[in-house]
Structures are given as structure tokens and as C-alpha cells.
Design a protein around this motif. Structure first.
Motif, PDB file in Angstrom:
ATOM      1  N   ASP A  96      -5.370  61.416  47.154  1.00 21.05           N
ATOM      2  CA  ASP A  96      -4.201  60.999  48.347  1.00 21.05           C
ATOM      3  C   ASP A  96      -5.217  61.698  49.703  1.00 21.05           C
ATOM      4  N   ASP A 112       1.199  69.530  47.425  1.00 19.76           N
ATOM      5  CA  ASP A 112       1.651  68.245  46.882  1.00 19.76           C
ATOM      6  C   ASP A 112       0.556  66.782  46.844  1.00 19.76           C
ATOM      7  N   LYS A 165      -2.961  64.740  46.243  1.00 16.47           N
ATOM      8  CA  LYS A 165      -3.556  64.667  44.645  1.00 16.47           C
ATOM      9  C   LYS A 165      -4.912  64.354  45.792  1.00 16.47           C
TER      10      LYS A 165
END
Length: 468
Positions: free
Chosen positions: A345, A340, A342
């Protein structure tokens, strides 16, 4: 060669016995095989024991010295590397790594593969696939991770040297738990070729655990140096590391800290032993004072998450994705978390790594060595780091690990060389490791000071009750 004789020697000692003709390589190999089987029965530190040791150069500097590989890879051609997981059962290395080529050239004889936690992401070597690896100092205690099997087997008398890797303390912490020497070299000192050019976004490095400083120094002499196309290249040493042993470190400035950057409490016995070591350094003529880099633990923790993404990537992109029911709960959670992420991130994780690196680098413009505990606590009882608590998230589980060992991670983030030395013991006789950290590329300083401490506070005659 009798078992009680075999376990008295470090790697260089065994090498010298073979070279002198006092014993043959075959006699050492037979003693090693018996010792490995006996030690494994006590501590459960092996995933496989080879019928015949992997071939090595008969004229290498450590020719005939018994050795073990970590279940981390790919490492050795044709050898299964499962990284502690049922999901990778039967997966074999397609070739030798460059490091394995250097191990072979050194003459090391690999007798098998040691246990790790699944995905090498825990300070507890307690996988579902292989079970609990036990500490030879106290069978109810853990051996750390992820190079836990390597440390357990060396401490239990199986071999004098064992391969490992260190991504967040994974060599130093098992060394501390098991009363050994564990070295994390500078970023780029030991190549990850050909499989990886940037292991763990530069946070992971391979090397070994040993019983003596001289074995660690010689081994690093034999395996350091870049591989073809490496992204990171550490500056070459001015002279062999083995020659640093006996050199005077008196002009060095040393910082001492027993305060964790995370703010977590440190066991008083651990702190006291670290202070005692610093006092010995002062008596040896080094300039010691209380000092520490002002590290942001939030940044160090965030930097770790970038490494987790790198660790998880091969599992997520494999043509043979792991079946969820063959993964442990913590592995499933980490893979889901990374899936999950990105790009932004991940970039934030890498930026945090750089901020920590700048801070620690500035500290080492004023100091030559930093002394800290290796772990903040004594070796943990089995089951301490399970993911069974339904309220656990990846963050809360990682926090529970680093509350136990808050001193190692920072130097994976920064790439500085660090060594754990078995300089202390608790009132109950458990090992307490003390960590030395040096400026980037200065393993020479680590070995110089480590050798002085080995002479001043010898550990050679301290052996676990469940060894030998």
C-alpha cells in the motif's frame, strides 16, 4: 516603543530601527511581549509564552526581531512540542534543529510557541488541548492549518514573522485565511536535520509566514541550504533572493487556472480575485494564458496517504505510545488506518507521488509560473472540519478538507515551490490568497513576481479589525 508603532513594521523595518539606534532591542522586546499577550487574548494562538525570549545572535541580519515557533518538532532545545496533543504533554525537544540554529544565527528572538491542530493534520486549528484559534479578520472563522496559530498571531500584530511547516498547504492556507505571505520552499531547500532526512516522504517543508515579501525573501536567504546527510538538496540560488525584488519578470510565461483538479466547485469570489491578479500580471508585461497541468487528483490524494504514514510513524513506534483517551477521534482513526497499511500500500502511495511529479514537471517545461487560488473557498467557520460525524472515514474526512482547499496539496507531492499572497478580499472583507507556483528550485521567480504584485496591489495598509 508604543504598541501602535510596533505593529506598523515588518521584520526588516524593526531590524532597521534597532540598527539605527532609534529604538533599542529591549524596547522592541517589551513591545512584542505586550503585543503577543494582547493578540493571544483575542485569537488564542499560543501554547506557551516564554518569560525570556530564546537567545539569538546579537549581530545577526534580523537581530532583535520578534519571532514565534510552531508547536511542531522537535525544534528548540528544552522547549515542549506537543503537536497540539494532550498525549505529548511535557515532551521536550532534546536539541535545536538545524533550522532553529539558523533562526538563532539570523538574530530572531523567539517569544513562544503557536497552536496547531493535533498531529498537524487538519485545515482547522481547533485542538481539544488548546481550543479554537480565531481569525483576527472575523473571530467566527478559522485560521486554516496546520500553521494556524502562527498566521493568527502575525495577522493580529503580535510579531512580523512566525515559523511554520507545510505538508499539504499548512503555511499557504493559514496565510490565505489571515491575509499574509506564506512560502512553501522547494523540496530540500530547507533542511529537516538532524531529526528528519525525508520529512513526510519529501512532502513536508518548514519555513514561515510573514507580512511582506521582503521579509520572506531575506529569511529564506538566511536559512536555506542542506544539512549534513540530507537526502534532498535543492539547487542553490544564483544570487540572494532579496535581490530578486525589483528585478523585471516581463519575459515569463504564466498559466492561469481556477479549476480544481478534484472537480470541486470554487467560490466565485475566490476565482474572480485570482483572475483579477492574472490580469494585473498581463498588464505588467507577462504572457498570461489559461493553462494547467493535467493532474490526476486520485494520484495526488493517494500520494498524501504516504505522507500520513510518515506523520503517524513516530506516534506508533514511540517508546511512550499515546494513550487513546488522550487523542482526538480523527487522530485515533488516522493512526488505526496507518497501522493497517501494508508495505505494498505504501509503495503504491509513493508511486502515485512520482506520477504527479512527472506531470507537473512537464507543465513547467513550458511555463514559468502557475497562478491559482490558494483556497477554493473563504475561511471556514469554526467546526467545519470536525470528525464528529459517525459516518466519517479517514478518506471522507480528508475529502471534506480538500474540497475546501484543493489547490495546495499537489505541490507538496511534487516538491515545487509555491507562495500565497494576500492579494484579494471578499465583499465582506475576508482575505483571499492567490497562489503562485514555479518550477522546482526557482524560488527566485516566485519572489520576482510576488514583489511586482506587492507593488501593484499593495496590502500593507489592510489590517484585521481584531489586531493592533
Amino acid at each position: 516603543m508604543r504598541h501602535h508603532e510596533y505593529v506598523r513594521y515588518d521584520g526588516i523595518g524593526l531590524r532597521d530601527l534597532i540598527a539605527s539606534g532609534e529604538v533599542s532591542a529591549a524596547e522592541v522586546a517589551a513591545a512584542a511581549k505586550d503585543a503577543i499577550v494582547a493578540a493571544n487574548d483575542r485569537v488564542n494562538g499560543m501554547t506557551q509564552i516564554f518569560d525570556t525570549p530564546l537567545g539569538s545572535a546579537p549581530d545577526g541580519p534580523l537581530a532583535g526581531v520578534p519571532f514565534l515557533l510552531k508547536d511542531f518538532g522537535p525544534v528548540a532545545d528544552g522547549v515542549e512540542f506537543s503537536i497540539g496533543s494532550r498525549a505529548l504533554q511535557g515532551v521536550k525537544s532534546p536539541q535545536d534543529s538545524e533550522l532553529m540554529t539558523r533562526f538563532r544565527a539570523a538574530g530572531l528572538a523567539a517569544f513562544g510557541v503557536t497552536t496547531v491542530p493535533e498531529m498537524c493534520i487538519s485545515y482547522a486549528t481547533e485542538s481539544v488541548r488548546y481550543g479554537i484559534t480565531r481569525n483576527p479578520w472575523d473571530l467566527s472563522r478559522g485560521v486554516g492549518g496546520s500553521s494556524g496559530g502562527a498566521a493568527a498571531m502575525v495577522a493580529a500584530g503580535a510579531v512580523p514573522i512566525a515559523h511554520g511547516s507545510d505538508g499539504a498547504g499548512s503555511l499557504r492556507i493559514p496565510a490565505s485565511c489571515c491575509g499574509l505571505v506564506g512560502v512553501k520552499p522547494s523540496r530540500g531547500r530547507v533542511t529537516g536535520a538532524p531529526g528528519s532526512g525525508d520529512p513526510g516522504f519529501g512532502m513536508t517543508g518548514e519555513f514561515a509566514v510573514t507580512r511582506t515579501v521582503r521579509d520572506a525573501a531575506l529569511l529564506l536567504d538566511l536559512v536555506h541550504g542542506p544539512g549534513v546527510g540530507d537526502k534532498y538538496t535543492a539547487p542553490p540560488p544564483a544570487r540572494p533572493y532579496l535581490q530578486e525584488l525589483g528585478a523585471s519578470p516581463k519575459a515569463l510565461r504564466v498559466g492561469l487556472s481556477t479549476t480544481a483538479w478534484s472537480g470541486v466547485a470554487v467560490d466565485p469570489e475566490v476565482a474572480a480575485e485570482t483572475v483579477r491578479v492574472a490580469k494585473v500580471l498581463s498588464e505588467l508585461g507577462l504572457q498570461v494564458e489559461h493553462a494547467s497541468p493535467e493532474v490526476s487528483w486520485a494520484d495526488a490524494f493517494l500520494g498524501l496517504k504516504g505522507q500520513l504514514a510518515a506523520v503517524a510513524e513516530p506516534w506508533l513506534t514511540s517508546p511512550r505510545p499515546p494513550q487513546p483517551d488522550k487523542l482526538e477521534a480523527v487522530s485515533r482513526a488516522v493512526l488505526a488506518w496507518v497501522r493497517d497499511l501494508k508495505v505494498t500500500d505504501l509503495l503504491a502511495c509513493l508511486a502515485a507521488q512520482h506520477r504527479v511529479s512527472r506531470t507537473v514537471g512537464a507543465f513547467f517545461t513550458d511555463y514559468d509560473i502557475l497562478v491559482t487560488p490558494t483556497l477554493g473557498q473563504l475561511p471556514a467557520p469554526h467546526g467545519t472540519f470536525t470528525y464528529d460525524n459517525p459516518s466519517h472515514t479517514v478518506d471522507s474526512w480528508l475529502t471534506s478538507i480538500f474540497d475546501h482547499g484543493p489547490f495546495a496539496l499537489v505541490f507538496n507531492v511534487t516538491g515545487h515551490p509555491a507562495i500565497s499572497l494576500p492579494l484579494g478580499q471578499s465583499a465582506d472583507g475576508l482575505p483571499i490568497g492567490v497562489q503562485l507556483v514555479a518550477p522546482y528550485g526557482r524560488e527566485d521567480l516566485l519572489f520576482r513576481v510576488a514583489a511586482q504584485l506587492e507593488d501593484a496591489l499593495p496590502w500593507r495598509d489592510r489590517t484585521p479589525p481584531f489586531s493592533g
